[in-house]
Design an enzyme around this catalytic site. Structure first.
Site, PDB file in Angstrom:
ATOM      1  N   ASP A 282      -2.877 -10.657  -2.362  1.00 24.91           N
ATOM      2  CA  ASP A 282      -3.413 -10.166  -1.094  1.00 24.91           C
ATOM      3  C   ASP A 282      -4.890  -9.805  -1.296  1.00 24.91           C
ATOM      4  OD1 ASP A 282      -2.306  -8.780   1.671  1.00 24.91           O
ATOM      5  OD2 ASP A 282      -3.967  -7.639   0.812  1.00 24.91           O
TER       6      ASP A 282
ATOM      7  N   HIS B  94      -6.323  -7.180  -0.507  1.00 16.41           N
ATOM      8  CA  HIS B  94      -6.468  -5.755  -0.817  1.00 16.41           C
ATOM      9  C   HIS B  94      -5.712  -5.391  -2.093  1.00 16.41           C
ATOM     10  CE1 HIS B  94      -6.843  -6.176   3.629  1.00 16.41           C
ATOM     11  NE2 HIS B  94      -7.875  -5.366   3.437  1.00 16.41           N
TER      12      HIS B  94
ATOM     13  N   HIS C 238       0.816  -1.225   0.000  1.00 19.60           N
ATOM     14  CA  HIS C 238       0.000   0.000   0.000  1.00 19.60           C
ATOM     15  C   HIS C 238       0.850   1.276   0.000  1.00 19.60           C
ATOM     16  CE1 HIS C 238      -3.674  -2.177   0.418  1.00 19.60           C
ATOM     17  NE2 HIS C 238      -3.391  -2.657   1.619  1.00 19.60           N
TER      18      HIS C 238
ATOM     19  N   ASP D  61      -4.903 -12.776   3.505  1.00 16.27           N
ATOM     20  CA  ASP D  61      -6.133 -12.271   4.124  1.00 16.27           C
ATOM     21  C   ASP D  61      -7.391 -12.551   3.299  1.00 16.27           C
ATOM     22  OD1 ASP D  61      -4.860 -10.520   2.389  1.00 16.27           O
ATOM     23  OD2 ASP D  61      -4.902  -8.796   3.746  1.00 16.27           O
TER      24      ASP D  61
HETATM   25 ZN   LIG Z   1      -4.244  -7.161   2.710  1.00 12.78          ZN
END
Ligand SMILES: [Zn+2]
Length: 305
Positions: free
Chosen positions: A161, A163, A124, A245
């Site tokens: 991931d 995200h 991120h 996740d």
């Molecule tokens: Zn994540």
């Protein structure tokens, strides 16, 4: 045939995010315990800190100075998710340098592939700011280094991931030497990563999955779309943003993957770039599921090609 290196050092556990933060040092303890219980006996290798030059290939001097001030001088950082303490500075430098250590080991022929089990995570982090538990973009720093050193002409990055890997996408959006593919839940933090974002040279791909999507959708997308696309790109090395996740037990996500799926995904991507893979730990917040999933992932990395 050389095997798999685990890039790790204890400083990664000293990055203290406070009580009740999902991205906690307990994650690395859970992974180490699970690897031991599953008798995954890949050797541990200590990373070296990233240099200022390494960081500056992906981040502005202002960003680096702001992170250092937040860690070492306690200056408040304007992202409530991204907590730092004095030991976070060294952990962040080691985490940012760990992929470069892995790359050197693979280039020297000492190992076929590597799993970077460090924190803070990275995908991120933007050029100009820390966000979503990430201070520096570890995977992007490694990709820049590989090209700068002439170690790779083309780099493939697959981010599985939960995200979207916003920082990585932005780092290479118009760069035709890095192909970035992200699979992620949507709607979900950080709210970016749309299928129409293809980059100037069609080297960026996003796949969005609604909450509650079937694991087969993840598997089929990787097998049917990501693997052929990245194989056709003919990369010299494959980098993975390995978040765990999307596991059905994860407290931050709403996907349904089981631990075994992470072994399956790893086997599907293993032949891209002739097996030269550096995998970076990103998310994964249910400690038991995280340990099991990483053990599946590393066992699959260790299997002979
Ligand atoms: Zn994540």
């Amino acid at each position: 045939m050389p095997g798999t290196a685990l890039i790790y050092c204890e400083e990664a556990t000293l990055h203290d995010t406070g009580d009740n933060h999902p991205e906690s040092p307990l994650r690395l303890e859970a992974i180490r315990r699970a690897l031991q219980e599953c008798k995954v006996n890949a050797p541990y290798v200590r990373p070296e800190s990233a240099t200022m030059e390494d960081l500056l290939r992906n981040h502005s001097q202002e960003h680096i100075d702001a992170v250092r001030a937040a860690c070492l001088d306690g200056v408040e950082y304007p992202d409530p998710d991204t907590v730092m303490c004095p030991a976070s500075w060294e952990a962040a430098l080691l985490s940012a340098g760990a992929g470069i250590m892995a790359a050197n080991l693979i280039l020297d022929g000492q190992f076929e592939n590597a799993f970077v089990m460090m924190r803070p995570p990275g995908h991120h982090a933007e050029a100009e700011r820390a966000m979503g538990f990430c201070l520096f973009n570890n995977i992007a720093i490694t990709a820049h280094w590989l090209r700068e050193m002439g170690a790779a002409k083309r780099v493939a990055i697959l981010d599985f991931d939960l995200h979207h890997g916003n920082g990585t996408q932005h780092a290479f959006y118009d760069d035709d030497t890095v192909f970035f593919i992200s699979l992620h839940e949507y709607p979900q933090y950080p709210g970016t990563g749309f299928p129409y974002e293809l980059g100037k040279n069609n080297t960026n791909l996003n796949f969005q999955f609604a909450p509650g999507s079937s694991p087969m959708l993840w598997i089929n997308t990787i097998e049917g779309q990501a693997v052929p696309t990245l194989t056709a790109f003919a990369p010299d090395i494959l980098l993975l943003s390995a978040g765990f996740d999307a596991h059905r037990l994860d407290p931050l996500g709403n996907q349904l993957l089981e631990s075994e799926h992470y072994g399956q995904i790893t086997r599907m991507v293993k032949h891209i770039a002739g097996g030269r893979i550096i995998s970076f730990l990103e998310g994964g917040y249910h400690l038991g599921a995280l340990g099991e999933s990483v053990a599946e992932h590393v066992q699959a990395l260790m299997e002979s090609p």
